[in-house]
Design a protein around this motif. Structure first.
Motif, PDB file in Angstrom:
ATOM      1  N   LEU A   1      60.331  65.259  72.627  1.00  0.00           N
ATOM      2  CA  LEU A   1      59.252  64.524  72.627  1.00  0.00           C
ATOM      3  C   LEU A   1      59.634  63.178  73.110  1.00  0.00           C
TER       4      LEU A   1
ATOM      5  N   THR B   1      61.111  68.586  83.185  1.00  0.00           N
ATOM      6  CA  THR B   1      60.342  68.126  81.909  1.00  0.00           C
ATOM      7  C   THR B   1      59.257  68.483  81.532  1.00  0.00           C
TER       8      THR B   1
ATOM      9  N   VAL C   1      60.308  63.397  77.047  1.00  0.00           N
ATOM     10  CA  VAL C   1      58.979  63.600  77.797  1.00  0.00           C
ATOM     11  C   VAL C   1      58.203  62.196  77.812  1.00  0.00           C
TER      12      VAL C   1
ATOM     13  N   ALA D   1      58.594  70.664  77.990  1.00  0.00           N
ATOM     14  CA  ALA D   1      57.517  70.232  77.004  1.00  0.00           C
ATOM     15  C   ALA D   1      56.774  71.540  76.849  1.00  0.00           C
TER      16      ALA D   1
ATOM     17  N   THR E   1      62.348  68.728  68.137  1.00  0.00           N
ATOM     18  CA  THR E   1      60.930  68.647  68.815  1.00  0.00           C
ATOM     19  C   THR E   1      60.826  67.045  69.129  1.00  0.00           C
TER      20      THR E   1
ATOM     21  N   LEU F   1      50.726  66.986  77.571  1.00  0.00           N
ATOM     22  CA  LEU F   1      51.656  67.764  76.836  1.00  0.00           C
ATOM     23  C   LEU F   1      52.370  66.841  75.883  1.00  0.00           C
ATOM     24  N   THR F   2      52.234  65.577  75.801  1.00  0.00           N
ATOM     25  CA  THR F   2      52.719  64.635  74.939  1.00  0.00           C
ATOM     26  C   THR F   2      51.843  64.869  73.764  1.00  0.00           C
TER      27      THR F   2
ATOM     28  N   LEU G   1      52.306  67.898  71.875  1.00  0.00           N
ATOM     29  CA  LEU G   1      53.467  68.119  71.307  1.00  0.00           C
ATOM     30  C   LEU G   1      53.241  67.308  70.007  1.00  0.00           C
TER      31      LEU G   1
END
Length: 408
Positions: free
Chosen positions: A308, A154, A311, A158, A304, A267-268, A271
């Motif tokens: 997202l 995961t 994630v 991402a 995306t 990473l969240t 993104l």
């Protein structure tokens, strides 16, 4: 309470019904023998009471989630490997589905034996079967390995998506299918290596159990029965195993909990920032009259958004365990027994639900996935049945009056 996706935990004796198994002759308890006694429920904290109560439901809920997860992840693998679905992103998603599938294949028999069919007179995770204690040791390491692979896949997903959006000119090169294959190999091999300390640390032992019962012919006479019960234990015989135990705790806490949670959080955020930047770029193209390029960017944004969501769900699942792990380090004994242990089964079921829900996300958020799924599994059911046409309305004038008819 559970040999979980998090780790094998210490065994805690819960309240047992010791009047269901009888013996006809008294047996004396020898030194070293164990005697299962009831634990006074008034001495348990509310969280421990919740953990004991939920344990009775956990097995049934788990097998339902696992059964759905079997079918969902098999469908994911079949659809994502179709020729028109081949891409670096879908290749990572395929292996994520494989990791989730193996996690559930391993957890299903564990939930059936140690929860649903568990002997009511034994503490949690004790068993009378030698084969089942061997399976318990296998489960304790294999489930951790599969779940950790899923977490890092995961994270890789991402990272790939962020690079693809942030560097539109070089994204396809940086996130190529060959790079995805290399990353997956590195993740799988590294996770197996880092799971070795857990394999070494876990062992089993047996105890001769004195089970307290009441003679049916004379209720005032207390008798005992001795039998061999298998249990899990940590290897601490010498300095090597003690060092390995510390190493295993460090690896589990850092590489499998804390670091992944930090990376998933960062990473969240990245993104979301990248999606906002891509949205502004799409609106600029639309204002310039470049509708085709704008629609292409819109499709990338939908993809995306779906990734997202994958994630974020992993983050929601793993972040509480990461926080608990940090608190464990601060006050490992009291916090572990009073808080972490009672929530072990709850952590398990949230992880299992996360392993099974990706299919729902793909179906609701990806038109290409839905269409490929329909073509693969529902090709015999066309959108419009042959011989049927949509109903229409016809207008005609007859003798100055308007007549309305319908036809098919």
């Amino acid at each position: 309470m559970s040999v979980t996706l998090s780790n094998i935990t210490s065994i805690v004796t819960s309240s047992m019904n010791s009047t269901e198994r009888m013996n006809t002759s008294p047996v004396t308890c020898r030194p070293g023998d164990a005697l299962f006694t009831s634990v006074n429920s008034s001495s348990l904290t509310p969280l421990q009471v919740f953990g004991v109560a939920y344990a009775y439901l956990h097995g049934y809920i788990s097998i339902c989630v696992c059964l759905f997860g079997f079918m969902a992840n098999m469908a994911n693998i079949i659809v994502l490997t179709r020729k028109n679905m081949i891409s670096s992103t879908n290749f990572i998603l395929t292996w994520l589905a494989i990791a989730d599938l193996f996690t559930m294949l391993d957890y299903f028999p564990f939930a059936v034996h140690f929860y649903i069919l568990k002997d009511v007179d034994l503490p949690p995770l004790f068993t009378r079967g030698y084969g089942w204690i061997c399976f318990l040791l296998f489960h304790g390491s294999f489930s951790i390995c599969c779940h950790t692979i899923a977490i890092w896949l995961t994270i890789a997903l991402a990272i790939f998506r962020f690079l693809y959006i942030w560097f539109p000119t070089r994204g396809s090169t940086l996130c190529s299918l060959d790079h995805a294959k290399k990353v997956i190999v590195v993740i799988i091999v590294s996770t197996i290596i880092f799971t070795i300390p857990n394999v070494i640390a876990n062992d089993f032992d047996f105890v001769n159990v004195c089970e307290k019962t009441i003679n049916t012919t004379n209720t005032s006479t207390v008798i005992y029965k001795r039998e061999k019960i298998y249990k899990w234990k940590l290897r601490q015989e010498n300095a090597f195993f003690q060092f390995n135990e510390s190493l295993n705790f460090f690896v589990q806490a850092s590489l499998m909990k804390i670091i992944p949670c930090i990376m998933l959080t960062l990473l969240t955020i990245l993104l979301v920032v990248a999606m906002h930047r891509a949205y502004k770029r799409r609106m600029a193209l639309k204002n310039k009259g470049k509708k085709e390029d704008s629609d292409k960017h819109n499709e990338h944004n939908r993809t995306t958004l779906m990734l997202l969501a994958v994630v974020v769900l992993f983050l929601i699942t793993e972040l509480p365990q990461g926080i608990m792990t940090i608190l464990n380090i601060v006050d490992i004994e009291r916090f572990y027994e009073s808080v972490y242990m009672p929530l072990g089964d709850l952590f398990d079921i949230t992880a299992l639900c996360n392993n099974a829900i990706n299919f729902v996300l793909y179906c609701t958020m990806s038109t290409q996935f839905r269409e490929t799924f329909r073509q693969t599994f529902c090709s015999c059911c066309p959108k419009i049945r042959p011989g049927w046409r949509k109903m229409g309305v016809a207008h005609a004038e007859r003798n100055g009056a308007t007549v309305t008819t319908t036809h098919v």
